[in-house]
Design an enzyme around this catalytic site. Structure first.
Site, PDB file in Angstrom:
ATOM      1  N   VAL A   1       0.873  -1.170   0.000  1.00 23.31           N
ATOM      2  CA  VAL A   1       0.000   0.000   0.000  1.00 23.31           C
ATOM      3  C   VAL A   1       0.909   1.217   0.000  1.00 23.31           C
ATOM      4  CG1 VAL A   1      -2.000  -1.089   1.103  1.00 23.31           C
ATOM      5  CG2 VAL A   1      -0.228  -0.062   2.533  1.00 23.31           C
ATOM      6  N   SER A   2       0.395   2.330  -0.475  1.00 25.45           N
ATOM      7  CA  SER A   2       1.242   3.507  -0.689  1.00 25.45           C
ATOM      8  C   SER A   2       1.547   4.305   0.568  1.00 25.45           C
ATOM      9  CB  SER A   2       0.586   4.434  -1.721  1.00 25.45           C
ATOM     10  OG  SER A   2       0.501   3.764  -2.951  1.00 25.45           O
ATOM     11  N   THR A   3       0.674   4.239   1.565  1.00 26.15           N
ATOM     12  CA  THR A   3       0.881   5.040   2.771  1.00 26.15           C
ATOM     13  C   THR A   3       0.601   4.210   4.012  1.00 26.15           C
ATOM     14  OG1 THR A   3      -1.401   5.833   2.954  1.00 26.15           O
ATOM     15  CG2 THR A   3       0.086   7.125   1.537  1.00 26.15           C
TER      16      THR A   3
ATOM     17  N   GLN B   1      -3.194   3.553   4.646  1.00 27.62           N
ATOM     18  CA  GLN B   1      -3.994   2.661   3.811  1.00 27.62           C
ATOM     19  C   GLN B   1      -4.069   1.269   4.428  1.00 27.62           C
ATOM     20  OE1 GLN B   1      -2.010   3.253  -0.009  1.00 27.62           O
ATOM     21  NE2 GLN B   1      -3.846   4.298  -0.746  1.00 27.62           N
TER      22      GLN B   1
END
Length: 130
Positions: free
Chosen positions: A11-13, A16
């Site tokens: 996941v990007s962050t 998330q």
């Protein structure tokens, strides 16, 4: 030597949620100890957990990702990493959301061509969505 199946969840962050990807890995049968979770952008492949995972891959191992954009978001680098994993490391890749992108079974020339075209198309989409 025993072949190992790994799951790569990204996941990007930090905020998330990776629950859908984890559920898909477990449903596929990836052992919990072999699921690698990374919370970093997919803009490039300079991700520590991903780099360790690729170095750990042995011939015959399988790398499972939920979708191609979880692997990465850079068109050229996705194609390069696909080659590194399947040709240099001699491991297989399974993209759960796209059954055509499953390198475990031998493919004839037509099947390989179709898979390559689908990979290029989905890699392009992953980058443009970034």
């Amino acid at each position: 030597m025993t072949e190992t199946t790994y799951g790569y969840v990204r996941v990007s962050t930090q905020e998330q949620n990776e629950a859908r990807q984890l559920a898909a890995m477990q449903e596929f049968g990836v052992a919990e100890k072999n699921i690698i979770i990374e919370k970093l952008s997919g803009k490039d492949f300079n991700r520590p957990c991903y780099q360790r995972l690729v170095r750990a891959l042995r011939p015959g191992d399988v790398l499972v990702v939920k979708s191609i954009d979880r692997l990465g978001r850079n068109y050229d680098e996705i194609l390069e990493q696909w080659s590194v994993i399947t040709k240099k490391r001699k491991a297989a890749i399974v993209v759960l959301d796209m059954p055509l992108l499953d390198t475990r079974q031998g493919r004839d020339l037509t099947g390989t061509l179709i898979a390559d075209i689908v990979l290029q198309l989905l890699s392009y989409v992953a980058q443009t969505e970034r």
